[in-house]
Write a protein that holds these residues in place. Structure first.
Motif, PDB file in Angstrom:
ATOM      1  N   LYS A  82       0.833  -1.197   0.000  1.00 13.46           N
ATOM      2  CA  LYS A  82       0.000   0.000   0.000  1.00 13.46           C
ATOM      3  C   LYS A  82       0.868   1.247   0.000  1.00 13.46           C
ATOM      4  O   LYS A  82       0.557   2.236  -0.655  1.00 13.46           O
ATOM      5  CB  LYS A  82      -0.930   0.004   1.219  1.00 13.46           C
ATOM      6  CG  LYS A  82      -2.007  -1.040   1.155  1.00 13.46           C
ATOM      7  CD  LYS A  82      -2.893  -0.951   2.374  1.00 13.46           C
ATOM      8  CE  LYS A  82      -3.928  -2.056   2.369  1.00 13.46           C
ATOM      9  NZ  LYS A  82      -4.766  -2.001   3.582  1.00 13.46           N
ATOM     10  N   THR A  83       1.956   1.196   0.736  1.00 11.45           N
ATOM     11  CA  THR A  83       2.884   2.327   0.785  1.00 11.45           C
ATOM     12  C   THR A  83       3.438   2.600  -0.597  1.00 11.45           C
ATOM     13  O   THR A  83       3.485   3.740  -1.053  1.00 11.45           O
ATOM     14  CB  THR A  83       4.031   2.035   1.767  1.00 11.45           C
ATOM     15  OG1 THR A  83       3.494   1.704   3.027  1.00 11.45           O
ATOM     16  CG2 THR A  83       4.959   3.221   1.896  1.00 11.45           C
ATOM     17  N   ASN A  84       3.835   1.545  -1.296  1.00  9.68           N
ATOM     18  CA  ASN A  84       4.408   1.719  -2.630  1.00  9.68           C
ATOM     19  C   ASN A  84       3.394   2.302  -3.599  1.00  9.68           C
ATOM     20  O   ASN A  84       3.741   3.148  -4.422  1.00  9.68           O
ATOM     21  CB  ASN A  84       4.949   0.387  -3.154  1.00  9.68           C
ATOM     22  CG  ASN A  84       6.204  -0.037  -2.412  1.00  9.68           C
ATOM     23  OD1 ASN A  84       6.907   0.791  -1.852  1.00  9.68           O
ATOM     24  ND2 ASN A  84       6.462  -1.324  -2.394  1.00  9.68           N
ATOM     25  N   LYS A  85       2.140   1.876  -3.523  1.00  5.32           N
ATOM     26  CA  LYS A  85       1.111   2.429  -4.405  1.00  5.32           C
ATOM     27  C   LYS A  85       0.912   3.914  -4.139  1.00  5.32           C
ATOM     28  O   LYS A  85       0.802   4.715  -5.062  1.00  5.32           O
ATOM     29  CB  LYS A  85      -0.209   1.680  -4.221  1.00  5.32           C
ATOM     30  CG  LYS A  85      -0.212   0.290  -4.797  1.00  5.32           C
ATOM     31  CD  LYS A  85      -1.541  -0.391  -4.544  1.00  5.32           C
ATOM     32  CE  LYS A  85      -1.507  -1.834  -5.009  1.00  5.32           C
ATOM     33  NZ  LYS A  85      -2.772  -2.532  -4.737  1.00  5.32           N
ATOM     34  N   LEU A  86       0.850   4.293  -2.854  1.00  5.69           N
ATOM     35  CA  LEU A  86       0.687   5.704  -2.512  1.00  5.69           C
ATOM     36  C   LEU A  86       1.886   6.524  -2.957  1.00  5.69           C
ATOM     37  O   LEU A  86       1.749   7.635  -3.460  1.00  5.69           O
ATOM     38  CB  LEU A  86       0.462   5.863  -1.008  1.00  5.69           C
ATOM     39  CG  LEU A  86      -0.881   5.397  -0.482  1.00  5.69           C
ATOM     40  CD1 LEU A  86      -0.885   5.433   1.037  1.00  5.69           C
ATOM     41  CD2 LEU A  86      -2.003   6.251  -1.022  1.00  5.69           C
ATOM     42  N   LEU A 136       9.449   8.726   3.083  1.00  4.47           N
ATOM     43  CA  LEU A 136       9.329   7.366   3.611  1.00  4.47           C
ATOM     44  C   LEU A 136       9.911   6.354   2.644  1.00  4.47           C
ATOM     45  O   LEU A 136      10.646   5.461   3.041  1.00  4.47           O
ATOM     46  CB  LEU A 136       7.858   7.045   3.896  1.00  4.47           C
ATOM     47  CG  LEU A 136       7.546   5.638   4.364  1.00  4.47           C
ATOM     48  CD1 LEU A 136       8.244   5.354   5.692  1.00  4.47           C
ATOM     49  CD2 LEU A 136       6.058   5.439   4.498  1.00  4.47           C
ATOM     50  N   ARG A 137       9.589   6.498   1.364  1.00  2.00           N
ATOM     51  CA  ARG A 137      10.136   5.563   0.374  1.00  2.00           C
ATOM     52  C   ARG A 137      11.658   5.646   0.346  1.00  2.00           C
ATOM     53  O   ARG A 137      12.345   4.630   0.285  1.00  2.00           O
ATOM     54  CB  ARG A 137       9.575   5.836  -1.015  1.00  2.00           C
ATOM     55  CG  ARG A 137      10.288   4.990  -2.080  1.00  2.00           C
ATOM     56  CD  ARG A 137       9.717   5.151  -3.421  1.00  2.00           C
ATOM     57  NE  ARG A 137       8.841   4.022  -3.625  1.00  2.00           N
ATOM     58  CZ  ARG A 137       8.115   3.834  -4.684  1.00  2.00           C
ATOM     59  NH1 ARG A 137       8.096   4.716  -5.629  1.00  2.00           N
ATOM     60  NH2 ARG A 137       7.361   2.767  -4.800  1.00  2.00           N
ATOM     61  N   ASN A 138      12.192   6.849   0.417  1.00  2.00           N
ATOM     62  CA  ASN A 138      13.638   7.012   0.404  1.00  2.00           C
ATOM     63  C   ASN A 138      14.266   6.319   1.607  1.00  2.00           C
ATOM     64  O   ASN A 138      15.301   5.655   1.492  1.00  2.00           O
ATOM     65  CB  ASN A 138      14.015   8.491   0.403  1.00  2.00           C
ATOM     66  CG  ASN A 138      13.653   9.157  -0.904  1.00  2.00           C
ATOM     67  OD1 ASN A 138      13.476   8.494  -1.917  1.00  2.00           O
ATOM     68  ND2 ASN A 138      13.519  10.469  -0.872  1.00  2.00           N
ATOM     69  N   SER A 139      13.618   6.431   2.768  1.00  4.02           N
ATOM     70  CA  SER A 139      14.164   5.777   3.950  1.00  4.02           C
ATOM     71  C   SER A 139      14.039   4.256   3.849  1.00  4.02           C
ATOM     72  O   SER A 139      14.901   3.530   4.324  1.00  4.02           O
ATOM     73  CB  SER A 139      13.476   6.286   5.220  1.00  4.02           C
ATOM     74  OG  SER A 139      12.140   5.868   5.260  1.00  4.02           O
ATOM     75  N   LEU A 140      12.961   3.772   3.191  1.00  6.93           N
ATOM     76  CA  LEU A 140      12.804   2.324   3.004  1.00  6.93           C
ATOM     77  C   LEU A 140      13.830   1.790   2.013  1.00  6.93           C
ATOM     78  O   LEU A 140      14.340   0.687   2.186  1.00  6.93           O
ATOM     79  CB  LEU A 140      11.394   1.985   2.521  1.00  6.93           C
ATOM     80  CG  LEU A 140      10.264   2.175   3.520  1.00  6.93           C
ATOM     81  CD1 LEU A 140       8.920   1.960   2.851  1.00  6.93           C
ATOM     82  CD2 LEU A 140      10.434   1.234   4.690  1.00  6.93           C
ATOM     83  N   ASP A 141      14.134   2.574   0.979  1.00  8.64           N
ATOM     84  CA  ASP A 141      15.123   2.145  -0.012  1.00  8.64           C
ATOM     85  C   ASP A 141      16.512   2.083   0.575  1.00  8.64           C
ATOM     86  O   ASP A 141      17.334   1.256   0.164  1.00  8.64           O
ATOM     87  CB  ASP A 141      15.109   3.095  -1.209  1.00  8.64           C
ATOM     88  CG  ASP A 141      13.846   2.938  -2.051  1.00  8.64           C
ATOM     89  OD1 ASP A 141      13.173   1.886  -1.918  1.00  8.64           O
ATOM     90  OD2 ASP A 141      13.535   3.867  -2.820  1.00  8.64           O
ATOM     91  N   PRO A 178       5.157  16.839  -9.924  1.00  8.87           N
ATOM     92  CA  PRO A 178       6.516  17.340 -10.147  1.00  8.87           C
ATOM     93  C   PRO A 178       6.943  18.358  -9.093  1.00  8.87           C
ATOM     94  O   PRO A 178       6.164  19.193  -8.656  1.00  8.87           O
ATOM     95  CB  PRO A 178       6.410  17.995 -11.519  1.00  8.87           C
ATOM     96  CG  PRO A 178       4.978  18.380 -11.643  1.00  8.87           C
ATOM     97  CD  PRO A 178       4.208  17.338 -10.890  1.00  8.87           C
ATOM     98  N   GLY A 179       8.215  18.251  -8.678  1.00  7.63           N
ATOM     99  CA  GLY A 179       8.824  19.238  -7.825  1.00  7.63           C
ATOM    100  C   GLY A 179       8.369  19.256  -6.373  1.00  7.63           C
ATOM    101  O   GLY A 179       8.691  20.180  -5.648  1.00  7.63           O
ATOM    102  N   VAL A 180       7.622  18.250  -5.923  1.00  6.47           N
ATOM    103  CA  VAL A 180       7.134  18.243  -4.556  1.00  6.47           C
ATOM    104  C   VAL A 180       7.657  17.004  -3.848  1.00  6.47           C
ATOM    105  O   VAL A 180       7.457  15.886  -4.306  1.00  6.47           O
ATOM    106  CB  VAL A 180       5.586  18.246  -4.524  1.00  6.47           C
ATOM    107  CG1 VAL A 180       5.095  18.168  -3.101  1.00  6.47           C
ATOM    108  CG2 VAL A 180       5.036  19.475  -5.220  1.00  6.47           C
ATOM    109  N   ILE A 181       8.362  17.208  -2.759  1.00  2.00           N
ATOM    110  CA  ILE A 181       8.816  16.084  -1.942  1.00  2.00           C
ATOM    111  C   ILE A 181       7.836  15.964  -0.785  1.00  2.00           C
ATOM    112  O   ILE A 181       7.679  16.884   0.007  1.00  2.00           O
ATOM    113  CB  ILE A 181      10.243  16.288  -1.424  1.00  2.00           C
ATOM    114  CG1 ILE A 181      11.221  16.331  -2.590  1.00  2.00           C
ATOM    115  CG2 ILE A 181      10.619  15.184  -0.444  1.00  2.00           C
ATOM    116  CD1 ILE A 181      12.642  16.572  -2.187  1.00  2.00           C
ATOM    117  N   THR A 182       7.176  14.856  -0.719  1.00  3.69           N
ATOM    118  CA  THR A 182       6.160  14.657   0.302  1.00  3.69           C
ATOM    119  C   THR A 182       6.685  13.736   1.391  1.00  3.69           C
ATOM    120  O   THR A 182       7.768  13.171   1.284  1.00  3.69           O
ATOM    121  CB  THR A 182       4.896  14.022  -0.311  1.00  3.69           C
ATOM    122  OG1 THR A 182       5.250  12.740  -0.826  1.00  3.69           O
ATOM    123  CG2 THR A 182       4.340  14.880  -1.430  1.00  3.69           C
TER     124      THR A 182
END
Length: 79
Positions: free
Chosen positions: A51-55, A72-77, A63-67
């Motif tokens: 679900k996290t990956n889909k979101l 979270l994805r960056n920390s998981l990677d 474009p241009g927005v870091i949410t």
């Protein structure tokens, strides 16, 4: 002399070992069973990886927005 609740650490206790809210949680866990209670917590409050990956995929299309989800994805990677 009082002590803090050992679970939440927010409430001062004098006579009880748990505060009112934590005692309610413990009572509910005793009623439904530990395993069922923990499964419900996981289902309701812990976001599953797929679900996290889909979101995250939806958020990356902006474009241009870091949410928070991208962070979270960056920390998981990194793990």
């Amino acid at each position: 002399m009082g002590f803090f609740c050992p679970v939440c650490g927010e409430t001062w206790l004098i006579y009880n070992s748990l505060c009112t809210d934590c005692r309610r949680v413990k009572h509910t866990m005793n009623l439904v069973g530990k395993e069922r209670f923990l499964n419900a917590i996981d289902r309701l409050f812990v976001m599953q990886e797929n679900k996290t990956n889909k979101l995250l995929d939806k958020e990356e299309q902006k474009p241009g927005v870091i949410t928070r989800l991208q962070a979270l994805r960056n920390s998981l990677d990194e793990k």
